[in-house]
Design a protein around this motif. Structure first.
Motif, PDB file in Angstrom:
ATOM      1  N   ALA A 119       0.841  -1.195   0.000  1.00  0.00           N
ATOM      2  CA  ALA A 119       0.000   0.000   0.000  1.00  0.00           C
ATOM      3  C   ALA A 119       0.879   1.250   0.000  1.00  0.00           C
ATOM      4  O   ALA A 119       0.616   2.211  -0.729  1.00  0.00           O
ATOM      5  N   GLY A 120       1.946   1.220   0.802  1.00  0.00           N
ATOM      6  CA  GLY A 120       2.878   2.338   0.842  1.00  0.00           C
ATOM      7  C   GLY A 120       3.528   2.576  -0.507  1.00  0.00           C
ATOM      8  O   GLY A 120       3.651   3.716  -0.960  1.00  0.00           O
ATOM      9  N   LEU A 121       3.902   1.499  -1.186  1.00  0.00           N
ATOM     10  CA  LEU A 121       4.529   1.618  -2.509  1.00  0.00           C
ATOM     11  C   LEU A 121       3.545   2.244  -3.503  1.00  0.00           C
ATOM     12  O   LEU A 121       3.907   3.124  -4.283  1.00  0.00           O
ATOM     13  N   LEU A 122       2.293   1.795  -3.452  1.00  0.00           N
ATOM     14  CA  LEU A 122       1.291   2.336  -4.376  1.00  0.00           C
ATOM     15  C   LEU A 122       1.098   3.832  -4.145  1.00  0.00           C
ATOM     16  O   LEU A 122       0.968   4.606  -5.087  1.00  0.00           O
ATOM     17  N   ARG A 123       1.107   4.251  -2.876  1.00  0.00           N
ATOM     18  CA  ARG A 123       0.910   5.663  -2.552  1.00  0.00           C
ATOM     19  C   ARG A 123       2.135   6.480  -2.934  1.00  0.00           C
ATOM     20  O   ARG A 123       2.026   7.532  -3.562  1.00  0.00           O
ATOM     21  N   LEU A 124       3.302   5.970  -2.539  1.00  0.00           N
ATOM     22  CA  LEU A 124       4.541   6.711  -2.743  1.00  0.00           C
ATOM     23  C   LEU A 124       4.828   6.908  -4.229  1.00  0.00           C
ATOM     24  O   LEU A 124       5.259   7.968  -4.648  1.00  0.00           O
ATOM     25  N   GLY A 125       4.579   5.878  -5.018  1.00  0.00           N
ATOM     26  CA  GLY A 125       4.910   5.964  -6.430  1.00  0.00           C
ATOM     27  C   GLY A 125       3.785   6.550  -7.270  1.00  0.00           C
ATOM     28  O   GLY A 125       3.934   6.707  -8.462  1.00  0.00           O
ATOM     29  N   GLU A 126       2.648   6.875  -6.635  1.00  0.00           N
ATOM     30  CA  GLU A 126       1.466   7.350  -7.366  1.00  0.00           C
ATOM     31  C   GLU A 126       1.235   6.475  -8.585  1.00  0.00           C
ATOM     32  O   GLU A 126       1.159   6.944  -9.718  1.00  0.00           O
ATOM     33  N   ILE A 127       1.135   5.177  -8.321  1.00  0.00           N
ATOM     34  CA  ILE A 127       1.076   4.206  -9.404  1.00  0.00           C
ATOM     35  C   ILE A 127      -0.213   4.357 -10.199  1.00  0.00           C
ATOM     36  O   ILE A 127      -1.305   4.411  -9.639  1.00  0.00           O
ATOM     37  N   LYS A 128      -0.060   4.420 -11.519  1.00  0.00           N
ATOM     38  CA  LYS A 128      -1.216   4.610 -12.399  1.00  0.00           C
ATOM     39  C   LYS A 128      -2.136   3.393 -12.364  1.00  0.00           C
ATOM     40  O   LYS A 128      -3.345   3.522 -12.258  1.00  0.00           O
ATOM     41  N   GLY A 129      -1.546   2.226 -12.439  1.00  0.00           N
ATOM     42  CA  GLY A 129      -2.375   1.016 -12.482  1.00  0.00           C
ATOM     43  C   GLY A 129      -2.714   0.496 -11.098  1.00  0.00           C
ATOM     44  O   GLY A 129      -2.812  -0.702 -10.886  1.00  0.00           O
ATOM     45  N   SER A 130      -2.913   1.417 -10.161  1.00  0.00           N
ATOM     46  CA  SER A 130      -3.167   1.008  -8.774  1.00  0.00           C
ATOM     47  C   SER A 130      -4.336   0.049  -8.667  1.00  0.00           C
ATOM     48  O   SER A 130      -4.263  -0.971  -7.987  1.00  0.00           O
ATOM     49  N   LYS A 131      -5.416   0.362  -9.379  1.00  0.00           N
ATOM     50  CA  LYS A 131      -6.617  -0.496  -9.346  1.00  0.00           C
ATOM     51  C   LYS A 131      -6.296  -1.900  -9.883  1.00  0.00           C
ATOM     52  O   LYS A 131      -6.745  -2.895  -9.348  1.00  0.00           O
ATOM     53  N   PHE A 132      -5.489  -1.902 -10.945  1.00  0.00           N
ATOM     54  CA  PHE A 132      -5.093  -3.179 -11.542  1.00  0.00           C
ATOM     55  C   PHE A 132      -4.397  -4.054 -10.512  1.00  0.00           C
ATOM     56  O   PHE A 132      -4.726  -5.231 -10.338  1.00  0.00           O
TER      57      PHE A 132
ATOM     58  N   LYS B 207     -31.910  -2.924  -4.075  1.00  0.00           N
ATOM     59  CA  LYS B 207     -31.454  -4.004  -4.975  1.00  0.00           C
ATOM     60  C   LYS B 207     -29.936  -4.096  -5.086  1.00  0.00           C
ATOM     61  O   LYS B 207     -29.360  -5.172  -4.952  1.00  0.00           O
ATOM     62  N   THR B 208     -29.281  -2.935  -5.308  1.00  0.00           N
ATOM     63  CA  THR B 208     -27.831  -2.984  -5.540  1.00  0.00           C
ATOM     64  C   THR B 208     -27.091  -3.440  -4.285  1.00  0.00           C
ATOM     65  O   THR B 208     -26.150  -4.221  -4.375  1.00  0.00           O
ATOM     66  N   ALA B 209     -27.550  -2.950  -3.129  1.00  0.00           N
ATOM     67  CA  ALA B 209     -26.899  -3.374  -1.882  1.00  0.00           C
ATOM     68  C   ALA B 209     -27.082  -4.872  -1.683  1.00  0.00           C
ATOM     69  O   ALA B 209     -26.161  -5.565  -1.254  1.00  0.00           O
ATOM     70  N   ILE B 210     -28.261  -5.353  -2.008  1.00  0.00           N
ATOM     71  CA  ILE B 210     -28.513  -6.785  -1.871  1.00  0.00           C
ATOM     72  C   ILE B 210     -27.641  -7.563  -2.846  1.00  0.00           C
ATOM     73  O   ILE B 210     -27.030  -8.569  -2.482  1.00  0.00           O
ATOM     74  N   ALA B 211     -27.557  -7.060  -4.079  1.00  0.00           N
ATOM     75  CA  ALA B 211     -26.730  -7.743  -5.082  1.00  0.00           C
ATOM     76  C   ALA B 211     -25.299  -7.876  -4.583  1.00  0.00           C
ATOM     77  O   ALA B 211     -24.654  -8.920  -4.727  1.00  0.00           O
ATOM     78  N   CYS B 277     -17.141  -7.997 -11.504  1.00  0.00           N
ATOM     79  CA  CYS B 277     -17.611  -7.137 -10.404  1.00  0.00           C
ATOM     80  C   CYS B 277     -16.442  -6.589  -9.598  1.00  0.00           C
ATOM     81  O   CYS B 277     -16.595  -6.225  -8.438  1.00  0.00           O
ATOM     82  N   GLN B 278     -15.248  -6.530 -10.179  1.00  0.00           N
ATOM     83  CA  GLN B 278     -14.042  -6.213  -9.419  1.00  0.00           C
ATOM     84  C   GLN B 278     -14.126  -4.891  -8.672  1.00  0.00           C
ATOM     85  O   GLN B 278     -13.753  -4.818  -7.496  1.00  0.00           O
ATOM     86  N   LYS B 279     -14.665  -3.887  -9.339  1.00  0.00           N
ATOM     87  CA  LYS B 279     -14.662  -2.552  -8.765  1.00  0.00           C
ATOM     88  C   LYS B 279     -15.365  -2.595  -7.429  1.00  0.00           C
ATOM     89  O   LYS B 279     -14.894  -2.106  -6.401  1.00  0.00           O
ATOM     90  N   PHE B 280     -16.507  -3.285  -7.455  1.00  0.00           N
ATOM     91  CA  PHE B 280     -17.379  -3.321  -6.343  1.00  0.00           C
ATOM     92  C   PHE B 280     -16.844  -4.194  -5.204  1.00  0.00           C
ATOM     93  O   PHE B 280     -17.000  -3.878  -4.044  1.00  0.00           O
ATOM     94  N   PHE B 281     -16.063  -5.218  -5.594  1.00  0.00           N
ATOM     95  CA  PHE B 281     -15.384  -6.044  -4.588  1.00  0.00           C
ATOM     96  C   PHE B 281     -14.401  -5.206  -3.787  1.00  0.00           C
ATOM     97  O   PHE B 281     -14.389  -5.223  -2.564  1.00  0.00           O
ATOM     98  N   ILE B 282     -13.555  -4.492  -4.521  1.00  0.00           N
ATOM     99  CA  ILE B 282     -12.492  -3.720  -3.876  1.00  0.00           C
ATOM    100  C   ILE B 282     -13.112  -2.633  -2.996  1.00  0.00           C
ATOM    101  O   ILE B 282     -12.694  -2.414  -1.868  1.00  0.00           O
ATOM    102  N   GLU B 283     -14.157  -1.963  -3.534  1.00  0.00           N
ATOM    103  CA  GLU B 283     -14.775  -0.876  -2.774  1.00  0.00           C
ATOM    104  C   GLU B 283     -15.437  -1.397  -1.500  1.00  0.00           C
ATOM    105  O   GLU B 283     -15.271  -0.816  -0.426  1.00  0.00           O
ATOM    106  N   SER B 284     -16.174  -2.503  -1.615  1.00  0.00           N
ATOM    107  CA  SER B 284     -16.852  -3.043  -0.431  1.00  0.00           C
ATOM    108  C   SER B 284     -15.843  -3.441   0.622  1.00  0.00           C
ATOM    109  O   SER B 284     -16.040  -3.220   1.813  1.00  0.00           O
ATOM    110  N   LEU B 285     -14.739  -4.019   0.171  1.00  0.00           N
ATOM    111  CA  LEU B 285     -13.700  -4.455   1.099  1.00  0.00           C
ATOM    112  C   LEU B 285     -13.094  -3.255   1.816  1.00  0.00           C
ATOM    113  O   LEU B 285     -12.946  -3.248   3.035  1.00  0.00           O
ATOM    114  N   ALA B 286     -12.776  -2.227   1.029  1.00  0.00           N
ATOM    115  CA  ALA B 286     -12.152  -1.040   1.597  1.00  0.00           C
ATOM    116  C   ALA B 286     -13.056  -0.413   2.659  1.00  0.00           C
ATOM    117  O   ALA B 286     -12.594  -0.008   3.719  1.00  0.00           O
TER     118      ALA B 286
END
Lengths: 315, 292
Positions: A119-132, B207-211, B277-286
């Motif tokens: 997480a620190g690396l992603l923040r420090l480097g402002e990584i573009k593909g962070s989501k990836f 619905k979306t929250a349930i999904a 559904c990746q976006k939503f996985f990561i967001e829910s986890l965060a």
């Protein structure tokens, strides 16, 4: 999140304790009470059957022993609990299972440290593909434990790819210590993605002006990390630690699939399974072990409820 | 703090240093990614090897000869009927999720919006079950299901799900509290009963929250191994994970490539769901971690 908080955020006014509720309940209101209760009835019935009743029975079984002469179960007092720790033939491996389970919990802090670094690396480097990277690193967490254990077992074989690529000659799967190292390695790797995502979210929540103010005071990056970032993301650390420990105490697939019963990696839950299900004749002993495990997990959970607001920073 | 790289006031020497730092960070992240991806690559490669090749003492990275019969065997071998296992898993998934989600959402609606007496007590009551490990419930349940002749059937996996899912209830309670009461009042004035306003007003709104919750639950059931491995012993009745466990190559090395092929096949549906559904996985986890 705390239960009382959950209730309080309802947006309804709490009834003042001083004003006695003498208001007469209308028929319509009583009907709503009834319907509201009916709506929550299925989960309550489910809880009573599958949790409450089951716990009571586990507790009762833990004081029973099966008498092979008479063919019936009889009360044996604390014998099962005592046997767990002392009996060499009935429960030779319970102590070992406890030690193994606790040693294997080391993957929790390791995965947290790896996640924090990432997480620190992603923040420090402002990584573009962070989501990836987030999506990719989290893949093991949504994968099947059995599938992963099968392939990791293959990787850690003596003539396997791990030894070959690193030029090692370690017998990972048969040793008492090496198999633990192997499990801790794979579990740290598999859990670091989740830790990374949570730490990253925590870091993004730290107010920017704190960093600006401390830069003006001449604090360097390292100083900022230890005196601002780390304390402010402590709720994440606490959450990861508790959920990791609770999950780790219930580890089963590693012992069953990855280690295939190797006594160097048998866990408490594996022991319970072996005594209560597989052998099917030591249910009293298995139940006693289950009660001890449940108590242990309850203590950890209560620590979470009680101390989370003392140990960690909250706004 | 983090804008070090794009700081234009830096001297050229420092700029080169920053670029070097960034390259180093990328290298570390790619290394980590490789460690994550490698087991899956190894799974796929191994699934195309012959048992002899996969178990050979001499290490080879790629299959000596690419064979597909590990996959075709899974479809034809009656000891490891993966198609049946797939359908068994789907039966558990669909029945548990359809009934369980409805039950959970209805309970959440009651907690969030109705005049329920002793609300706090019931909520805490249900919540207390979350700290009891499955291992402490397993033996009495096992005995009970055995005595009801449900051993080696899917019922022990399905029945508990019919009573809802506590973590889903808590999530939905919080979510439903955000829905304005006025909307429900309007329905009530129009003469709708509580059940009707749940089905026709609340349900469509959440619905979306349930999904979101359904997807998490779906994956949990899909990957569940402990209970299926306890209850199911006939291959035809197993779920995918139980079947995979019964193929465990740590116990029988001959099964290795077939087990890997099974692991690949059983992972594909999960990957499709996760990636779509990746976006939503990561967001829910965060969110779960930040709120703690």
């Amino acid at each position: 999140m705390y239960p009382d908080e959950l209730v309080r955020t309802a947006g309804e006014e709490l009834p003042s304790p001083r004003v006695p509720k003498k208001k007469k309940v209308s028929v319509q209101e009583r009907k709503e009470h009834l319907i509201a209760f009916l709506f929550i009835l299925p989960p309550i019935v489910g809880f009573l059957i599958f949790t409450a009743l089951s716990v009571v029975f586990t507790f009762v079984y833990s004081f029973q022993g099966y008498n092979s002469l008479s063919g019936i179960s009889e009360n044996v007092g604390f014998a099962n609990y005592i046997d767990l720790f002392t009996h060499v033939t009935r429960a030779p491996l319970f102590g070992k299972a406890i030690v193994n389970t606790i040693v294997l919990l080391l993957s929790v802090p390791f995965s947290m440290i790896l996640g924090l670094i990432l997480a620190g690396l992603l923040r420090l480097g402002e990584i573009k593909g962070s989501k990836f990277f987030q999506v990719l690193y989290y893949v093991p967490a949504v994968s099947s434990a059995v599938a992963l254990n099968i392939v990791w077992n293959y990787i850690f074989r003596s003539n396997g790819v791990f030894n070959t690529l690193l030029g090692l000659d370690v017998i990972w799967l048969d040793g008492d210590v090496t198999i633990k190292v192997a499990i801790i390695f794979k579990n740290s790797l598999n859990a670091m993605g989740g830790a990374m995502i949570l730490y990253l979210a925590g870091m993004l929540n730290v107010p920017k002006d704190l960093y600006e103010a401390s830069s003006l005071d001449g604090a360097g990056k390292v100083r900022q990390f230890f005196s601002i970032t780390l304390p402010l993301i402590s709720p994440v650390t606490f959450y990861l630690l508790i959920t990791g420990v609770i999950g780790g105490l219930q580890s089963y697939a590693d012992a069953q699939v990855f280690a295939a019963g190797n006594t160097g990696a048998t866990t408490i839950v594996y022991f319970i399974w072996q005594q209560g299900i597989q052998g099917n004749n030591n249910q009293g002993l298995a139940s006693a072990a289950s009660v001890l495990l449940a108590v242990l997990i309850m203590i950890v959970t209560l620590i979470q409820f009680k101390f989370s607001n003392k140990w960690v920073y909250e706004e | 703090m983090m804008s070090v790289i794009h700081d234009t006031t830096l001297s050229p020497v420092k700029k080169v240093g920053r670029i070097f730092l960034r390259v180093l960070i990328y290298a570390l992240l790619v290394l980590g990614a490789a460690l994550i991806v490698f087991p899956f690559v190894w799974m796929v490669l191994g699934s195309f090897k012959t048992p002899l090749d996969a178990n050979s003492a001499e290490f080879r990275f790629l299959p000596v000869e690419w064979v597909t019969n590990n996959y075709t065997d899974l479809f034809t071998n009656t000891n490891f009927p993966i198609i049946k296992a797939f359908f068994n898993t789907v039966i558990v998934e669909v029945s548990v999720i359809v009934v369980g989600t409805f039950v959970s959402a209805l309970a959440a609606f009651s907690f969030a919006k109705l005049k329920l007496q002793h609300k706090t007590f019931w909520l805490l009551f249900l919540m207390s079950g979350m700290m009891v490990p499955y291992a402490a419930l397993m033996l009495p349940q096992f005995r009970a299901f055995q005595s009801m002749n449900m051993f080696d059937t899917l019922w022990p996996l399905i029945l508990p799900g019919f009573f809802g899912n506590v973590s889903m209830i808590f999530f939905l309670v919080q979510y439903m509290r955000g829905i304005p009461n006025a909307i429900l009042e309007a329905a009530r004035i129009d003469g709708a009963g509580h059940f009707t306003s749940f089905v026709c007003v609340m349900f469509p709104l959440v619905k979306t929250a349930i999904a979101a919750q359904v997807i998490f639950w779906f994956i949990g059931i899909w990957n569940d191994y402990f209970a299926p491995s306890i209850y199911l012993i006939t291959p035809d009745r197993m779920t995918l994970q139980a079947l995979l466990g019964s193929l465990n190559p740590a116990q029988n090395r001959q099964y290795l490539p077939m087990a890997l092929a099974g692991a690949v096949l059983s992972s594909i549906p999960m990957f499709v769901i996760y990636l779509s559904c990746q976006k939503f996985f990561i967001e829910s986890l965060a969110i779960s971690g930040v709120k703690g």
